[in-house]
Design a protein around this motif. Structure first.
Motif: not given
Length: 148
Positions: A66-67, A141-145
């Motif tokens: 994914a982008a 941060a990854n979970a937020w994105a």
């Protein structure tokens, strides 16, 4: 001695750990004594043999990446270090009590004694304050994105 005892956690800080073969139910409030009994980790499971290299290459080539997602609004300050689960017990203490053996907690719910076994290398820790870290498997941060 090992320093990381990883615990999967999403933004909700779910209490699912690789120390157990299957997710356990949410931690119950402490007993009348004020201390929560610790659950024993299940026996280590044998892992299956990895697939042949040609199968891995084929599956790798079929992956869709994914982008990048926007980080609009993200701030680490939005996520307190440990949230209170009940009484004075925070997420770290609940996980330590659940996944250790013979866990003893003080009157503030802190694990002061017990035994924890690393699911990755089988090493044993007996000093939770210096030898055991409870961490996210997915960085915040990854979970937020990916929250959408």
């Amino acid at each position: 001695m090992w320093r990381r005892l990883a615990v999967p956690a999403l933004l909700s800080l779910s209490l699912i750990s690789p120390l157990t073969a299957a997710p356990s139910s949410a931690a119950a409030p402490p007993a009348a004594s004020g201390h929560q009994p610790a659950a024993s980790p299940l026996a280590r499971q044998e892992l299956p043999e990895p697939p042949p290299a040609d199968v891995v290459r084929k599956e790798h080539d079929e992956l869709n990446v994914a982008a990048p997602h926007p980080m609009t609004g993200y701030s680490r300050a939005k996520f307190p270090h440990w949230i209170t689960q009940y009484g004075t017990c925070d997420t770290r203490e609940v996980v330590l009590a659940r996944d250790g053996q013979g866990v003893v907690q003080d009157d503030k719910c802190r694990a002061v004694a017990g035994t924890w076994v690393s699911p990755y290398d089988g090493k044993v820790a007996t000093k939770p304050s210096t030898e055991v870290d409870i961490d996210y498997m997915v960085p915040l941060a990854n979970a937020w994105a990916l929250r959408r």
